[in-house]
Design an enzyme around this catalytic site. Structure first.
Site, mmCIF file in Angstrom:
data_model
loop_
_atom_site.group_PDB
_atom_site.id
_atom_site.type_symbol
_atom_site.label_atom_id
_atom_site.label_comp_id
_atom_site.label_asym_id
_atom_site.label_seq_id
_atom_site.Cartn_x
_atom_site.Cartn_y
_atom_site.Cartn_z
ATOM 1 C CG ASP A 112 -13.110 -11.994 -34.529
ATOM 2 O OD1 ASP A 112 -13.622 -10.892 -34.792
ATOM 3 O OD2 ASP A 112 -13.745 -12.954 -34.051
ATOM 4 C CD GLN A 118 -19.807 -12.858 -31.554
ATOM 5 O OE1 GLN A 118 -19.450 -12.781 -32.725
ATOM 6 N NE2 GLN A 118 -19.800 -11.817 -30.751
ATOM 7 C CE LYS A 141 -19.427 -9.890 -35.191
ATOM 8 N NZ LYS A 141 -18.606 -10.733 -34.303
HETATM 9 N N1 GUN Z 1 -17.406 -10.598 -28.762
HETATM 10 C C1 GUN Z 1 -17.392 -9.257 -28.590
HETATM 11 N N2 GUN Z 1 -16.743 -8.656 -29.611
HETATM 12 C C2 GUN Z 1 -16.337 -9.636 -30.443
HETATM 13 C C3 GUN Z 1 -15.625 -9.637 -31.678
HETATM 14 O O1 GUN Z 1 -15.200 -8.608 -32.219
HETATM 15 N N3 GUN Z 1 -15.417 -10.864 -32.221
HETATM 16 C C4 GUN Z 1 -15.851 -12.009 -31.649
HETATM 17 N N4 GUN Z 1 -15.595 -13.149 -32.261
HETATM 18 N N5 GUN Z 1 -16.518 -12.042 -30.505
HETATM 19 C C5 GUN Z 1 -16.757 -10.849 -29.911
#
Ligand code: GUN
Length: 300
Positions: free
Chosen positions: A123, A100, A56
């Protein structure tokens, strides 16, 4: 009879198209002195999470955007994590804030995600944003479902009037995707079935799918006999399966891609499919959040 040609739905060209469309918007923000910024909170040492957060950050850096990772030890308390979320909510450098997942077991993810201010919730996991989605007024939409819609549009895979079967009811993918696919708009209008661990006879449902989206986290769950010929398959699985390689593991989807070649009309590869889209939509949501805060796009 010749075997069907199965199209691989690669994420790269679609993600590149998303980034290209964002560039003039990023430039317009720069003219106003605004650089979209993301704060990513990573708790503990989950290796997959570390990889995701790194990819990211890299995407943000490539576009000249700002991303900062706040790495906390695995024994961080709920009150310390909550305090960091509060602090970042109030920090104007960041238009987007994510935690996350998964979090270590002693931390209640839902309570902590509630603390992310909905305007920075790139998110789309805050109950307010999920509620807007259920109300048919999506604002900040969870990245993976949104990325799947982009993939479907790019590859001209129809949703309207088709039977979409979603396997997996997570808040991250399955539930919001089922809601999006049932919205009355061009990327929706599907008849949606949501299957989950309580579903009896899963294959009775997956065999009816015109469009099958699998987000269960069970490697190789879907075998060719569980789908009808000509199905379009979106495989959201990113499972680390241990092997004798130098790395010690390889990535497998919830569907074994090779087994579907010649049977499915199309399928996303793993890796190289949905994962790239998740990152692109995170950038897109952060640019949107920055535009809203700068007053150049309408908010909720
Ligand atoms: N863990 C797996 N996919 C995601 C996501 O799209 N966002 C976040 N914050 N954690 C994740």
């Amino acid at each position: 009879m010749t075997a069907r040609e199965t199209t691989l739905l690669r994420g790269k060209p679609v993600a590149d198209g998303v980034y290209a469309k964002l560039e003039p918007r990023i430039a317009a923000l720069a003219d106003r002195g605004v650089v979209p910024g993301l704060a990513a909170i990573l708790v503990g040492e989950n290796p997959a999470s570390q990889v995701y957060v790194r990819s990211k950050s890299k995407a943000f850096a490539r576009l000249g955007l700002m991303a900062e990772t706040f790495a906390l030890p695995s024994d961080t308390s709920a009150s310390d994590l909550g305090a960091l979320i509060d602090r970042l909510n109030g920090d104007d450098r960041f238009h987007g804030l994510l935690v996350q997942l998964p979090l270590p077991a002693h931390l209640a993810a839902d309570r902590l995600l509630d603390r992310v201010t909905p305007d920075k919730d790139v998110d789309g996991f805050h109950p307010y944003n999920l509620g807007l989605l259920m109300a048919g007024r999506p604002a900040l939409i969870p990245c993976t479902p949104q990325g799947i819609l982009e993939l479907l549009q790019h590859y001209k895979i129809k949703t309207a009037g088709r039977h979409a079967v979603v396997a997996g009811r997570s808040m991250i993918v399955g539930k919001p995707l089922a809601a999006l696919l049932s919205l009355k708009r061009p990327t929706g209008n599907a008849t949606v079935t949501l299957c989950h661990t309580g579903t009896e006879n899963l294959s009775a449902f997956t065999r009816q799918a015109d469009l099958l989206i699998v987000a269960t986290g069970v490697p190789g769950l879907i075998s060719p006999d569980m789908v009808k010929p000509g199905v379009d398959i979106i495989d959201v699985g990113m499972n680390r399966v241990e092997d004798d390689s130098e790395k010690g593991y390889h990535l497998e989807g919830d569907v074994i891609t090779g087994d579907m070649l010649g049977r499915a009309n199309s399928i996303t590869p793993v890796p190289g499919g949905v994962g790239l889209m998740t990152v692109a939509m995170l950038v897109s949501n952060t640019v949107l959040a920055a535009e809203i805060s700068a007053g150049v796009a309408a908010g909720r």
